[in-house]
Design an enzyme around this catalytic site. Sequence first.
Site, PDB file in Angstrom:
ATOM      1  N   ASP A  48       7.956 -67.099  43.336  1.00 50.63           N
ATOM      2  CA  ASP A  48       6.954 -66.359  44.005  1.00 50.63           C
ATOM      3  C   ASP A  48       6.162 -65.330  43.119  1.00 50.63           C
ATOM      4  O   ASP A  48       6.676 -64.868  42.168  1.00 50.63           O
ATOM      5  CB  ASP A  48       7.775 -65.406  45.114  1.00 50.63           C
ATOM      6  CG  ASP A  48       6.957 -64.800  46.170  1.00 50.63           C
ATOM      7  OD1 ASP A  48       5.848 -65.368  46.875  1.00 50.63           O
ATOM      8  OD2 ASP A  48       6.965 -63.463  45.912  1.00 50.63           O
ATOM      9  N   GLU A  61       3.307 -69.871  41.976  1.00 54.37           N
ATOM     10  CA  GLU A  61       2.386 -69.035  42.821  1.00 54.37           C
ATOM     11  C   GLU A  61       1.423 -68.311  42.003  1.00 54.37           C
ATOM     12  O   GLU A  61       1.752 -67.232  41.752  1.00 54.37           O
ATOM     13  CB  GLU A  61       3.149 -68.494  44.046  1.00 54.37           C
ATOM     14  CG  GLU A  61       1.805 -67.934  45.192  1.00 54.37           C
ATOM     15  CD  GLU A  61       2.337 -66.971  46.096  1.00 54.37           C
ATOM     16  OE1 GLU A  61       1.909 -66.956  47.257  1.00 54.37           O
ATOM     17  OE2 GLU A  61       3.290 -66.117  45.554  1.00 54.37           O
TER      18      GLU A  61
END
Length: 619
Positions: free
Chosen positions: A332, A361
């Site tokens: 993330d 990400e």
Amino acid sequence: MTRNIALVAGLILLVACSSDDSPTAAADGIDRLEPPFWWTGFEHTELQLLVKGDDLAEYTPSVAAPGISVSRVERGDSPNYLFVYLDIAAASPGEFDIVFEKDGERVARTYELRAREAGRVGTYDSSDVMYLITPDRFANGDPANDNVEDYDDRLDREDDYGRHGGDIEGMRQHLDYIADMGFTQIWVNPVLENAMQKSSYHGYATTDFYKVDPRFGSNESYRAFVDEARDKGIGIIKDLIVNHAGSEHWWMDDLPTTTWLNVPDTRSRSTHARTTNQDPYASEYDKAGHADGWFADTMPDLNQRDPLFADYLIQNAIWWTEYAGLSGIRQDTYPYPDKHFMTEWTRRIMQEYPDFNMVGEEWSPSPNVTSYWQRGKQNPDGYVSYLPGVFDFPLQIALHKVLTDDEPPWGSIWTPVYELLGHDYLYPEPMNLVIMPDNHDMSRIFTQVDEDENLWRIAMVFYATMRGIPQLYYGTEIQMSHPGTDSHGAIREEFPGGWDDHDSNAFTGEGLSDQESAAQEFTRKLLNWRKQKDVIHNGKLMQFTPLGNVYAYFRYDDDETVMVVFNLDDDEIDLDLARFAERLQGATQAHDVLGDTAVELGDTLELAPRSALLLEISH
């Protein structure tokens, strides 16, 4: 005071009961020992143990076990922590005692080194298709864990941001459905403990890095889920976060070091200026404003520059990979942690698992930014990454523009996608990009295209045939939508059939509308076709300049050729095939995969209005 008494009592009991110099009883006064166990056989042979207990920093640890020694001991700023580093290069699997001693008082904790299981850890590649699941909203397989004692955020299905009860058991029960649809990997949104007061369902505010949230299941049930998925040909990709934790994490009342968190006093928010990572003119002030700021007051920003914390986070990723037998990691908010730490984080994981895969990400429209993070990139500033893959947000943004923009750019409505793909030279491994029409943080694709079935089908064919690794969000296969809102709670809606009180069941097809059933069958057919096509997995890509509303590209290798053509015009078009001669190579026959019909390749090719055509070329 109570814990001090308990520790002393444990010490006295141990000394009184021990008849030799090898204590055998465990200490009541040790509250935490992480990781809970480890393995032999890793390339990196120094193991950090975080040990927490009242006034534990006053104790001296030792080990008297063959092949194991204490290489160093680090003490933080809290008196209640020890960081014990063990050299396990010559260790054998088994249990041994770690002895803690102070002024003649001794206490022991048994620790275990396990043998690694060959072949347990998997990988993923461009032959795979990922199914993204938000577990709280997918299926409630075990209603008994909907509410758990001592966890404040209670079940509330009327609240879009409340917990709805989906869990690991719900995913496990529907693995056959996922496999039948043609998916070969599942990216599961975080399942680690989120003991937050509210809005904990999404999983991105970790309060224990070594514990599955009991409202999802347990460590054991997660491991069993991974095992069963593997048996069905499905790998599991774990969602991890090293940038931040939850404000209710157990260490927040007693941080191990004063440098464990960034800006703990001001809790200033991140500026989100992610390009400071690449900007040659960026100030140190602005770099820190991005990297050290908090996501929210409930999400403390972790300081990966603290060397003790850096070791902790690296080991945590390796622990879950080995314990669960993962096939990948999704990291993330990849550009938010300290970027030099992320180099070491990726290096250490790939050192242990050279064939492993991970995706980061970086939500940017520019491939100049996203490619910076991929393994093998020669960056102007000398930055080195070992991250195998990134999400191709630039491609997602470009296709969204193509499908929704009323004012097309010069040349063709397809120009944004065509030119974006022309920048693939920036990526060392473009085939390892994860491509997607949407995810859990953006409007669903059917909502993006204003619930236009033709545009939805075009998007599905595009992502199933484009270079890279497709990822679809649960519910995309039945055109789940949320018109009129971009609320994350609405985007993460319950999957039909995941709860007993639903009127329809997408797992069985019962109660689905004709449109939903047709969309599901279209997805199943498309993905299962893709599963068998090495030319899509590993073949080359050749695109042709789009003209007007028509765009065509080919996937090809020495054995097969696939032609993909999109027509966004409202009218039927006869496409002149002359300019595709270098790929058609005189072919006169093709198979229409979606229509399951034979197609004659003459001077022109008939394209239906607002359609996708997927052809297997016969040579």
